[in-house]
Design a protein around this motif. Sequence first.
Motif, mmCIF file in Angstrom:
data_model
loop_
_atom_site.group_PDB
_atom_site.id
_atom_site.type_symbol
_atom_site.label_atom_id
_atom_site.label_comp_id
_atom_site.label_asym_id
_atom_site.label_seq_id
_atom_site.Cartn_x
_atom_site.Cartn_y
_atom_site.Cartn_z
ATOM 1 N N ARG A 174 0.834 -1.194 0.000
ATOM 2 C CA ARG A 174 0.000 0.000 0.000
ATOM 3 C C ARG A 174 0.871 1.248 0.000
ATOM 4 N NH1 ARG A 174 -5.165 1.689 1.856
ATOM 5 N NH2 ARG A 174 -5.116 3.829 2.607
ATOM 6 N N THR A 175 0.438 2.236 -0.772
ATOM 7 C CA THR A 175 1.075 3.545 -0.748
ATOM 8 C C THR A 175 0.243 4.469 0.135
ATOM 9 O OG1 THR A 175 -0.104 4.220 -2.761
ATOM 10 C CG2 THR A 175 2.085 3.244 -3.024
ATOM 11 N N TYR A 176 0.907 5.238 0.954
ATOM 12 C CA TYR A 176 0.219 6.082 1.922
ATOM 13 C C TYR A 176 0.295 7.546 1.498
ATOM 14 C CZ TYR A 176 0.234 1.984 4.911
ATOM 15 O OH TYR A 176 0.039 0.730 5.413
ATOM 16 N N ASP A 177 -0.865 8.191 1.538
ATOM 17 C CA ASP A 177 -0.929 9.629 1.259
ATOM 18 C C ASP A 177 -0.855 10.356 2.588
ATOM 19 O OD1 ASP A 177 -1.428 10.131 -1.685
ATOM 20 O OD2 ASP A 177 -2.982 8.642 -1.281
ATOM 21 N N ASP A 280 -17.212 2.392 14.557
ATOM 22 C CA ASP A 280 -17.250 2.805 13.151
ATOM 23 C C ASP A 280 -17.577 4.283 13.005
ATOM 24 O OD1 ASP A 280 -19.805 2.594 14.089
ATOM 25 O OD2 ASP A 280 -20.606 1.522 12.354
ATOM 26 N N THR A 281 -17.232 5.089 14.004
ATOM 27 C CA THR A 281 -17.418 6.533 13.903
ATOM 28 C C THR A 281 -16.694 7.046 12.662
ATOM 29 O OG1 THR A 281 -17.547 6.709 16.310
ATOM 30 C CG2 THR A 281 -17.074 8.726 15.089
ATOM 31 N N LYS A 282 -17.360 7.899 11.900
ATOM 32 C CA LYS A 282 -16.837 8.309 10.584
ATOM 33 C C LYS A 282 -15.733 9.363 10.709
ATOM 34 C CE LYS A 282 -20.038 5.643 8.964
ATOM 35 N NZ LYS A 282 -19.693 4.277 8.507
ATOM 36 N N LEU A 283 -14.650 8.985 11.331
ATOM 37 C CA LEU A 283 -13.552 9.924 11.523
ATOM 38 C C LEU A 283 -12.826 10.231 10.225
ATOM 39 C CD1 LEU A 283 -12.127 8.550 14.905
ATOM 40 C CD2 LEU A 283 -13.653 10.497 14.539
ATOM 41 N N THR A 284 -12.707 9.238 9.350
ATOM 42 C CA THR A 284 -12.046 9.486 8.061
ATOM 43 C C THR A 284 -12.846 10.476 7.234
ATOM 44 O OG1 THR A 284 -10.956 7.329 7.999
ATOM 45 C CG2 THR A 284 -11.333 8.407 5.893
ATOM 46 N N ARG A 285 -14.162 10.377 7.259
ATOM 47 C CA ARG A 285 -15.000 11.334 6.526
ATOM 48 C C ARG A 285 -14.805 12.745 7.077
ATOM 49 N NH1 ARG A 285 -21.302 10.141 6.459
ATOM 50 N NH2 ARG A 285 -20.499 8.306 5.327
ATOM 51 N N ILE A 286 -14.709 12.855 8.398
ATOM 52 C CA ILE A 286 -14.482 14.171 9.018
ATOM 53 C C ILE A 286 -13.157 14.755 8.553
ATOM 54 C CG2 ILE A 286 -14.059 15.314 11.229
ATOM 55 C CD1 ILE A 286 -15.989 13.281 12.486
ATOM 56 N N LEU A 287 -12.123 13.908 8.502
ATOM 57 C CA LEU A 287 -10.804 14.376 8.080
ATOM 58 C C LEU A 287 -10.818 14.823 6.620
ATOM 59 C CD1 LEU A 287 -7.768 14.742 8.508
ATOM 60 C CD2 LEU A 287 -7.477 12.301 8.008
ATOM 61 N N ARG A 288 -11.429 14.052 5.742
ATOM 62 C CA ARG A 288 -11.432 14.407 4.317
ATOM 63 C C ARG A 288 -12.297 15.624 4.037
ATOM 64 N NH1 ARG A 288 -11.738 8.400 1.377
ATOM 65 N NH2 ARG A 288 -9.797 7.596 2.304
ATOM 66 N N VAL A 296 -6.707 21.176 0.748
ATOM 67 C CA VAL A 296 -5.497 20.349 0.892
ATOM 68 C C VAL A 296 -5.742 18.991 0.235
ATOM 69 C CG1 VAL A 296 -4.008 19.154 2.530
ATOM 70 C CG2 VAL A 296 -4.760 21.477 3.007
ATOM 71 N N GLY A 297 -4.848 18.609 -0.669
ATOM 72 C CA GLY A 297 -4.940 17.300 -1.292
ATOM 73 C C GLY A 297 -6.073 17.162 -2.291
ATOM 74 N N VAL A 298 -6.576 18.256 -2.827
ATOM 75 C CA VAL A 298 -7.665 18.197 -3.805
ATOM 76 C C VAL A 298 -7.121 17.677 -5.133
ATOM 77 C CG1 VAL A 298 -9.382 19.528 -5.078
ATOM 78 C CG2 VAL A 298 -8.894 20.077 -2.682
ATOM 79 N N PRO A 342 -6.920 9.967 -0.881
ATOM 80 C CA PRO A 342 -7.535 8.995 0.055
ATOM 81 C C PRO A 342 -6.781 8.879 1.375
ATOM 82 C CG PRO A 342 -6.327 7.833 -1.639
ATOM 83 C CD PRO A 342 -6.278 9.297 -2.023
ATOM 84 N N VAL A 343 -6.709 9.972 2.107
ATOM 85 C CA VAL A 343 -6.065 9.955 3.421
ATOM 86 C C VAL A 343 -7.071 9.455 4.453
ATOM 87 C CG1 VAL A 343 -4.888 11.345 5.170
ATOM 88 C CG2 VAL A 343 -4.621 11.895 2.739
ATOM 89 N N ARG A 344 -6.641 8.534 5.310
ATOM 90 C CA ARG A 344 -7.507 7.976 6.345
ATOM 91 C C ARG A 344 -7.149 8.567 7.712
ATOM 92 N NH1 ARG A 344 -5.822 1.967 6.184
ATOM 93 N NH2 ARG A 344 -3.843 3.089 6.441
ATOM 94 N N TRP A 345 -8.105 8.492 8.629
ATOM 95 C CA TRP A 345 -7.826 8.935 9.994
ATOM 96 C C TRP A 345 -6.690 8.109 10.587
ATOM 97 C CZ3 TRP A 345 -10.018 12.801 13.077
ATOM 98 C CH2 TRP A 345 -9.673 12.771 14.430
ATOM 99 N N TYR A 346 -6.653 6.814 10.284
ATOM 100 C CA TYR A 346 -5.591 5.943 10.804
ATOM 101 C C TYR A 346 -4.222 6.402 10.313
ATOM 102 C CZ TYR A 346 -3.072 1.710 12.124
ATOM 103 O OH TYR A 346 -2.170 0.831 12.683
ATOM 104 N N ASP A 347 -4.173 7.102 9.173
ATOM 105 C CA ASP A 347 -2.892 7.550 8.643
ATOM 106 C C ASP A 347 -2.245 8.615 9.527
ATOM 107 O OD1 ASP A 347 -3.116 5.812 6.527
ATOM 108 O OD2 ASP A 347 -4.017 7.290 5.180
ATOM 109 N N LEU A 348 -2.996 9.190 10.469
ATOM 110 C CA LEU A 348 -2.377 10.106 11.431
ATOM 111 C C LEU A 348 -1.292 9.379 12.219
ATOM 112 C CD1 LEU A 348 -5.557 11.961 12.795
ATOM 113 C CD2 LEU A 348 -3.882 12.821 11.139
ATOM 114 N N ARG A 349 -1.472 8.106 12.436
ATOM 115 C CA ARG A 349 -0.464 7.284 13.123
ATOM 116 C C ARG A 349 0.795 7.172 12.277
ATOM 117 N NH1 ARG A 349 0.005 3.274 17.136
ATOM 118 N NH2 ARG A 349 0.917 1.291 16.473
#
Length: 400
Positions: A174-177, A280-288, A296-298, A342-349
């Motif tokens: 996987r490639t990470y953004d 399953d709180t939609k944290l990734t949706r909040i971030l995007r 940013v990242g458009v 496609p940045v995910r909330w988990y990618d903050l880690r």
Amino acid sequence: MSDQPGMKALFTGWGEPASHRNESMDERPPESEVVMGKLEAPRAASAFEVGGIDVQQLALALAEQLKPPEVERPMLGELADAWFEHIAPKRVAPGNEAALLDKLKPLFLDDENTLTVSAINELFEQLLADGYSPTTVNKVRGAGRHVVDFAIAGRRWHGPNPFGICRRKREVRRTYDLLTLEELARVQEHIPSHRRGMFRVALHLGLRTGELLALQKSDVDFEAGIVTIERSHNRDTTKTGTTRVVPMHPAIAGDLLEASLASPSELIFPNEGGDLQRHDTKLTRILRTAMAAAGVGVTSVEYKCRRRWCEEKPHTRDATAVEDVDCPSCGMRMWPVPEVRPVRWYDLRHMNATLHHEHGADEICIAKALGHSLKGTTRAIYIHPDIAMMRAQLTKWRLD
């Protein structure tokens, strides 16, 4: 057995001189005496008799005794149940193994004689066709291999492990953004206020989402400046089953204090009722959404006319920023819908580890803060960074 009449002649007489063998045969007991432990009536000598012993019957008796016992051949489903029952108490999240075994159900009625490598490969190809990734298929293969290995150890499987013969599927890494510190500062301004503290704590401590949601007030020691990570979402342990103590980054001390005072329960980041937030709180949706609002990242923008009766169809433009566009049909200002990376909330880690590395933090301190295992005897056993060293290494950057 060697004490019985005639047995000496059977097993030792073949290497003796002929005259001695004849004397031995002349001295054999009458036919009416016990032969092989049974009393038989006198009868004519058989062509298969040697020294009064019926060699044919002896061979049949020995073959019956040496006949291998019936081999148990349980079905794969039975073996899977036995393995899962064995490992479930030792796993932090046994549901993961249960999900993998569920994908092996089409093979559960096969046993050692019917389970073939071709049948397993056929199942794997079907999983790929159903949309599962090569990584998932390899995990299913690993679960099957563990099941059969466990059966082999228990002598319930007697041949080679067919799952071990199957080749692994090639995985695409996987490639990470990831976002830069400057981009994160812009995105932070558009994170909803009640989520901003979660965003900052997740970034500065590199917490898994479950660990963030399960964080309690008792886990934070403001006086010592440390945070203890010992549980995850709906679990009393972390993903790896270990507890770790990390230094509290000065940048988030205020965020943790504010969230603790505002929370009506023992949780630091509960839902509105003070309970644990859904996993399953939609944290990734909040971030995007915040990324789109910050520009940013458009990667592209879809424009839609605001008027319901307008027949103008939406159209997409490749762009890195949102522009003011009027509808070519009615002249109304169109509604922009940005598409971001496609940045995910988990990618903050991942960003946490990357920013530490970019600012020269020690890799052992990074690994311990993230709860990762260390490779090598020196790293894993002999180097013990204390909280002071970790604080010095892991506070070289901050998001203001």
